[in-house]
Enzyme design. Structure first.
Site, mmCIF file in Angstrom:
data_model
loop_
_atom_site.group_PDB
_atom_site.id
_atom_site.type_symbol
_atom_site.label_atom_id
_atom_site.label_comp_id
_atom_site.label_asym_id
_atom_site.label_seq_id
_atom_site.Cartn_x
_atom_site.Cartn_y
_atom_site.Cartn_z
ATOM 1 C CG HIS A 92 16.105 -17.098 14.719
ATOM 2 N ND1 HIS A 92 16.936 -16.115 14.640
ATOM 3 C CD2 HIS A 92 17.819 -17.310 14.222
ATOM 4 C CE1 HIS A 92 18.118 -16.467 15.310
ATOM 5 N NE2 HIS A 92 18.548 -16.389 13.819
ATOM 6 C CG HIS B 289 17.218 -13.741 12.854
ATOM 7 N ND1 HIS B 289 18.046 -12.648 13.380
ATOM 8 C CD2 HIS B 289 18.004 -14.104 11.680
ATOM 9 C CE1 HIS B 289 18.948 -13.170 12.709
ATOM 10 N NE2 HIS B 289 19.370 -13.524 11.718
ATOM 11 C CB CYS C 297 -0.653 0.000 1.048
ATOM 12 S SG CYS C 297 -0.577 -0.072 2.791
ATOM 13 C CB THR D 65 2.645 3.598 4.508
ATOM 14 O OG1 THR D 65 1.232 3.088 4.823
ATOM 15 C CG2 THR D 65 2.547 4.676 4.062
HETATM 16 C C1 RB5 Z 1 -4.120 5.271 1.136
HETATM 17 O O1 RB5 Z 1 -4.460 6.590 0.745
HETATM 18 C C2 RB5 Z 1 -3.426 4.863 1.997
HETATM 19 O O2 RB5 Z 1 -3.673 4.913 3.235
HETATM 20 C C3 RB5 Z 1 -2.682 3.507 1.512
HETATM 21 O O3 RB5 Z 1 -2.317 3.022 0.688
HETATM 22 C C4 RB5 Z 1 -1.916 2.733 3.810
HETATM 23 O O4 RB5 Z 1 -0.795 3.796 3.338
HETATM 24 C C5 RB5 Z 1 -2.304 2.596 4.356
HETATM 25 O O5 RB5 Z 1 -1.502 2.417 5.442
#
Ligand code: RB5
Length: 149
Positions: A133, A98, A65, A67
């Site tokens: 591990h 690990h 996604c 982030t």
């Molecule tokens: C979408 O705008 C964004 O929130 C999503 O891709 C992600 O980064 C969420 O964690």
């Protein structure tokens, strides 16, 4: 190895690059979207993919996604999932060796698709080391079992 992959609208390009890597490596995978045409909700992709890995339908998952954070939070709610959020090559290798991570999460807005593709390559080709591990991962699994009973 069979891999389930999905992204939201924030990582469609990265998903394409990661699929190219799996083509190169001859890894079997199934693409669960999204098509990138509109804004979607990452849990709608993370949870089904995580469930498919947890129930053994797929060996591993890759969730992308903007982030990688939302995907990793959602995937880690599914029992049996060890989803690692990774943006560097050292962690990609270490989390397989690990943590025996079974899902890789990355953010398409954090780094370029070239680095993301290399991280996926390392993560897909690194084996779990076991040994000490195994004991540590086992403690997580034991906790999950206890908290669900
Ligand atoms: C979408 O705008 C964004 O929130 C999503 O891709 C992600 O980064 C969420 O964690």
């Amino acid at each position: 190895m069979k891999v389930a992959i999905a992204s939201d609208h924030g990582a469609v390009e990265l998903r394409k690059e990661v699929m190219k890597v799996m083509d190169e490596l001859g890894i079997e995978y199934e693409d669960f979207g999204c098509d990138g045409s509109c804004s979607v909700d990452y849990p709608d992709y993370a949870i089904p993919v995580a469930e498919k890995v947890a129930n053994g339908e797929f060996d591993r998952g890759i969730l992308l996604c903007g982030t990688g954070i939302g995907m990793s939070i959602a995937a880690n709610k599914v029992s049996g999932i060890r989803c690692a959020l990774v943006h560097d090559l050292f962690s990609a290798k270490a989390t397989r060796e690990h943590n025996d991570s079974n899902i890789l999460a990355m953010g398409g807005r954090i780094m370029g698709p070239g680095l993301g593709a290399e991280i996926a390559r390392v993560w897909l080709t690194t084996e779990f080391e076991g040994g000490r591990h195994e004991r540590r991962v086992g403690k997580i699994t034991d906790y999950e079992k206890k908290s669900l009973s």
